[in-house]
Design an enzyme around this catalytic site. Structure first.
Site: not given
Ligand code: NAP
Length: 248
Positions: A156, A160
């Protein structure tokens, strides 16, 4: 006051978490939105219904961002449906956390393919329409893990960090066409992704974040609205951390 009126935005991973919040904040600010999801059709449809309450146009598209051919087909459809694209948010992401000694080749490849190649796939397909916009914006959702590293996230953090290099390169390549490209690097944000973390990781977060709490998807979405707006026209190639001070 709405800041994105008459703009069209594509948001990947917009069915849940940070992407959902960005989609709804964009809609609230007057943007039409293309909601990209992977498998949660019901959640994506709920986002569409909620967004339409703001009087904008919203459509959902099922698409695996890691699949180059599928992304091309979906992007062609989006252009046909909306006629133009002004904003692309590469937000779709997954984790497959485990220490290096236990990490499989599949764990590594899958995370790189979704988080890094997925962003490339959408930028590749939408850069021409974005160049035609007078205010093109690309916003890549990276992570502080790509800046600091994080045990259990060799895959990851590599993806990133890769996004950050790609952000700066795209910013340089598209600047002549007035398209900006920036990255947001969140710390710990309350979503399904962090809900699945082991308790030890959550305890570490509580101890290490100077502001002593996790962030919310809405806080990340507010930053995305600013970067997408005309107010951020002179910001490009930037990485903005939103992490409660975790990585300073
Ligand atoms: P999340 O709640 O797990 O949601 C992930 C989203 O990505 C969902 O809409 C999912 O769609 C979609 N997705 C996953 N695999 C996919 C694929 N192969 N093709 C198309 N869509 C896909 O994640 P989140 O926490 O909101 O994170 C969003 C972004 O922020 C990510 O890039 C993550 O790495 C980044 N981020 C998050 C955090 C954190 O603390 N949460 C911190 C730093 C960065 P489905 O609903 O259809 O599965």
């Amino acid at each position: 006051m709405p800041t994105l009126t008459d703009k069209t935005a594509v948001i990947t991973g917009a069915s849940r978490g940070i992407g959902k919040s960005i989609a709804l904040h964009f809609a609230e600010n007057g943007a039409d939105i293309a909601i990209i999801y992977s498998s949660n059709e019901n959640s994506a449809n709920e986002v569409k219904t909620e967004a339409e309450k703001y009087g904008i146009k919203a459509k959902t598209y099922k698409c695996n961002v890691a699949d180059f051919a599928e992304v091309k087909t979906v992007c062609d459809g989006i252009i046909q449906d909306f006629g133009k694209i002004d904003i692309l948010v590469n937000n779709a992401g997954i984790i497959r956390d485990t220490l290096l000694l236990r990490m499989s080749e599949e764990d590594f490849d899958e995370v790189i393919d979704v988080n890094l190649k997925g962003a490339f796939n959408f930028i590749k397909q939408l850069s021409r329409p974005l160049m035609k916009s007078s205010c093109g914006r690309i916003i890549n959702i990276s992570s502080v893990s790509g800046l600091m590293g994080n045990p259990g996230q060799a895959n990851y953090s590599a993806a990133k960090a890769g996004m950050l290099g790609m952000t700066k390169t795209i910013a340089r390549e598209l600047a002549g066409k007035k398209v900006t490209c920036n990255a947001i690097a969140p710390g710990f944000i309350e979503t399904d992704m962090t809900a699945s973390l082991p308790q030890a990781a959550k305890d570490f977060a509580d101890r290490s974040i100077p502001l002593k709490r996790m962030g919310t998807p809405d806080e990340v979405a507010n930053l995305a609205v600013f970067l997408a707006s005309d107010m951020a026209a002179y910001i490009t190639g930037e990485i903005i951390r939103i992490d409660g001070g975790l990585s300073m």
